[in-house]
Write a protein that holds these residues in place. Structure first.
Motif, mmCIF file in Angstrom:
data_model
loop_
_atom_site.group_PDB
_atom_site.id
_atom_site.type_symbol
_atom_site.label_atom_id
_atom_site.label_comp_id
_atom_site.label_asym_id
_atom_site.label_seq_id
_atom_site.Cartn_x
_atom_site.Cartn_y
_atom_site.Cartn_z
ATOM 1 N N CYS A 257 0.049 6.449 -6.859
ATOM 2 C CA CYS A 257 -1.200 7.204 -6.931
ATOM 3 C C CYS A 257 -0.917 8.708 -6.986
ATOM 4 O O CYS A 257 -1.561 9.450 -7.743
ATOM 5 C CB CYS A 257 -2.078 6.866 -5.727
ATOM 6 S SG CYS A 257 -3.727 7.587 -5.779
ATOM 7 N N ILE B 131 -3.788 7.034 1.597
ATOM 8 C CA ILE B 131 -3.446 5.609 1.628
ATOM 9 C C ILE B 131 -2.321 5.349 2.615
ATOM 10 O O ILE B 131 -2.421 4.491 3.494
ATOM 11 C CB ILE B 131 -3.034 5.107 0.230
ATOM 12 C CG1 ILE B 131 -4.212 5.192 -0.736
ATOM 13 C CG2 ILE B 131 -2.533 3.662 0.315
ATOM 14 C CD1 ILE B 131 -3.828 4.930 -2.184
ATOM 15 N N VAL B 132 -1.239 6.101 2.483
ATOM 16 C CA VAL B 132 -0.088 5.851 3.344
ATOM 17 C C VAL B 132 -0.382 6.258 4.781
ATOM 18 O O VAL B 132 0.061 5.593 5.733
ATOM 19 C CB VAL B 132 1.168 6.578 2.800
ATOM 20 C CG1 VAL B 132 1.040 8.095 2.940
ATOM 21 C CG2 VAL B 132 2.431 6.073 3.488
ATOM 22 N N GLN C 235 0.812 -1.213 0.000
ATOM 23 C CA GLN C 235 0.000 0.000 0.000
ATOM 24 C C GLN C 235 0.854 1.276 0.000
ATOM 25 O O GLN C 235 0.471 2.285 -0.588
ATOM 26 C CB GLN C 235 -0.954 0.002 1.193
ATOM 27 C CG GLN C 235 -1.993 -1.085 1.115
ATOM 28 C CD GLN C 235 -3.341 -0.654 1.635
ATOM 29 O OE1 GLN C 235 -4.330 -0.737 0.930
ATOM 30 N NE2 GLN C 235 -3.387 -0.202 2.866
ATOM 31 N N THR C 236 1.996 1.219 0.656
ATOM 32 C CA THR C 236 2.884 2.386 0.637
ATOM 33 C C THR C 236 3.416 2.636 -0.769
ATOM 34 O O THR C 236 3.458 3.782 -1.237
ATOM 35 C CB THR C 236 4.065 2.176 1.610
ATOM 36 O OG1 THR C 236 3.553 1.989 2.938
ATOM 37 C CG2 THR C 236 4.986 3.390 1.605
ATOM 38 N N GLY D 286 -3.722 9.423 -2.598
ATOM 39 C CA GLY D 286 -2.427 8.799 -2.385
ATOM 40 C C GLY D 286 -1.871 9.099 -1.001
ATOM 41 O O GLY D 286 -1.309 8.216 -0.335
ATOM 42 N N SER E 189 0.635 4.099 -2.811
ATOM 43 C CA SER E 189 0.360 5.518 -2.545
ATOM 44 C C SER E 189 1.282 6.425 -3.342
ATOM 45 O O SER E 189 0.870 7.475 -3.834
ATOM 46 C CB SER E 189 0.506 5.808 -1.043
ATOM 47 O OG SER E 189 1.864 5.726 -0.630
#
Length: 433
Positions: A322, A408-409, A315-316, A405, A319
């Motif tokens: 994104c 997310i992080v 996910q990082t 983005g 991000s």
């Protein structure tokens, strides 16, 4: 304890199974009953519901002119309403009772009339209402994850759930190609644009009917109150609720805005924008299973802790891509960023789906509830994300992607900080075998 094919206790199974009659391997090109037939029927059902749920998005440039959808507010609200469904949690409750497969059949069949009604709407309110009702079909995600965890062994459940969820989610990308192709084919037969998009909706409607007729099955479960309590008091349940809220939520949001973004921002035609947007959802065919497989692989050596770190890394990275997608000003750079973002986002979606069901000794009896709560959190997360970043006219869709983005992080970081004492060891994880 391993039971092999040919053993009297397992003679009805076509694959090697464990003591709970769960398959220990998966063969993708097999339709043998019950495990592989279950696998294929359920991911195709989920795929069908994704196609119908997102069918409007690649056709929005036509629909908005036909229905006078003025501005981003009306256009986005249809997508927001599609997401905010607690039905998935309720559907998880029903999976704990007799005849869960028949309940899934009922859900798909009841969704079919809402898809059928889409061609006759004539205003923005009808558009929002029908998309809201169609979105209830996404509760099939819960059934899909529940049944995979019921018929496949825990040691491969990450890979299997990743495949089933990923291939089902792929419908969100496939519909970006399917609906414009159907639309243009109907146009070539002489229909006007406003008539063609309406006629095109009969295809997802027929898909619902066919898949609904193919469902059958039965399974009895424990008393619901006991199962519910076991699920909601398990801290791992809430970890996965958070994870799903901001990985599946991001995926659903992107499926909803990406085609229109390329159509408006880069001035592409409907077919080109849809084809590019399809790449995001179509990445599921590989990326989502990859996330589940990596989760399974790392959990064998480092337990639940490895699953959480696996999700955080994916996910990082997602991000960052994104952010790049929102900032890219040239089409090649934007497409590259979107493809890389899609791989990370879909892999992140496959990673938590691999671990939600067997996360505690109580989980085997609470698979439906845990899957329901996790699935609902993804829809709620998508709804909140779209409300925050994609309904306001104060900033563009590109800026909304940038903010998403960052979100997310920010929302995934706490998962990486979960103390080791709060995560399962490998022995705990497979304690129920």
């Amino acid at each position: 304890m391993e039971l092999e094919v040919g053993d009297p206790a397992t003679s009805k199974f076509s694959r090697s199974v464990d003591s709970e009659h769960k398959a220990k391997s998966i063969k993708l090109f097999s339709f043998a009953n019950p495990q592989m037939r279950t696998f294929h029927l359920f991911w195709i059902s989920f795929f069908t519901c994704f196609v119908s749920t997102f069918a409007a998005r690649p056709l929005v440039p036509i629909i908005r002119d036909n229905l006078n959808l003025a501005g981003r507010h009306w256009q986005r609200w249809g997508g927001v309403c599609v997401r905010v469904h607690l039905l998935q949690a309720c559907h998880g409750r029903h999976l704990q009772s007799p005849q869960p497969a028949l309940r899934l059949r009922l859900l798909i069949m009841l969704s079919a009339p809402t898809v059928f009604y889409m061609p006759v709407i004539d205003n923005a309110s009808g558009y929002i209402a029908v998309r809201f009702l169609i979105g209830f079909s996404l509760a099939t995600f819960v059934s899909c994850q529940y049944w995979m965890s019921t018929v496949f062994n825990n040691k491969i459940i990450g890979t299997v759930n990743g495949l089933a969820a990923g291939w089902g989610n792929m419908g969100g990308g496939a519909t970006q190609v399917i609906m414009p192709l159907i639309f243009h084919a109907i146009r070539k037969c002489g229909a006007t644009p406003f008539a063609a998009w309406r006629i095109a909706y009969f295809v997802p409607w027929l898909m619902h009917i066919v898949m609904g007729l193919l469902k059958k099955g039965d399974m009895n479960k424990e008393k619901f109150s006991k199962v519910l309590w076991g699920a909601v008091t398990n801290y791992r349940t809430w970890i996965f609720v958070l994870l799903y809220g901001y990985c599946t939520g991001v995926e659903l949001t992107t499926d909803n805005v990406i085609a229109e973004y390329y159509y408006d921002h880069f001035h592409l035609d409907l077919r080109s924008a849809g084809t590019i947007a399809a790449c995001f959802g179509m990445a599921n065919i590989v990326a989502c299973p990859m996330g589940g497989y990596l989760s399974d692989l790392r959990a064998r050596y480092f337990g639940m802790r490895a699953r959480l770190w696996n999700i955080w890394i994916l996910q990082t990275a997602g991000s960052a891509f994104c952010l790049w997608l929102g900032r890219a000003s040239a089409l090649p750079a934007s497409v590259t960023a979107m493809v890389l973002f899609s791989i990370c986002a879909q892999a992140a979606c496959g990673a938590p789906s691999s671990a939600s069901s067997p996360s505690s000794p109580a989980a085997p009896s609470a698979i439906g509830i845990i899957s329901g709560m996790s699935g609902a959190s993804g829809n709620v997360g998508a709804g909140l994300t779209q409300l925050l970043f994609f309904t306001s006219s104060q900033y563009s869709t590109g800026k909304g992607l940038e903010y998403m983005g960052i979100m997310i992080v920010a929302c995934t970081l706490p998962v990486a900080l979960v103390p080791p004492s709060a995560t399962a060891t490998e022995e705990d994880y497979y304690a129920s075998e």
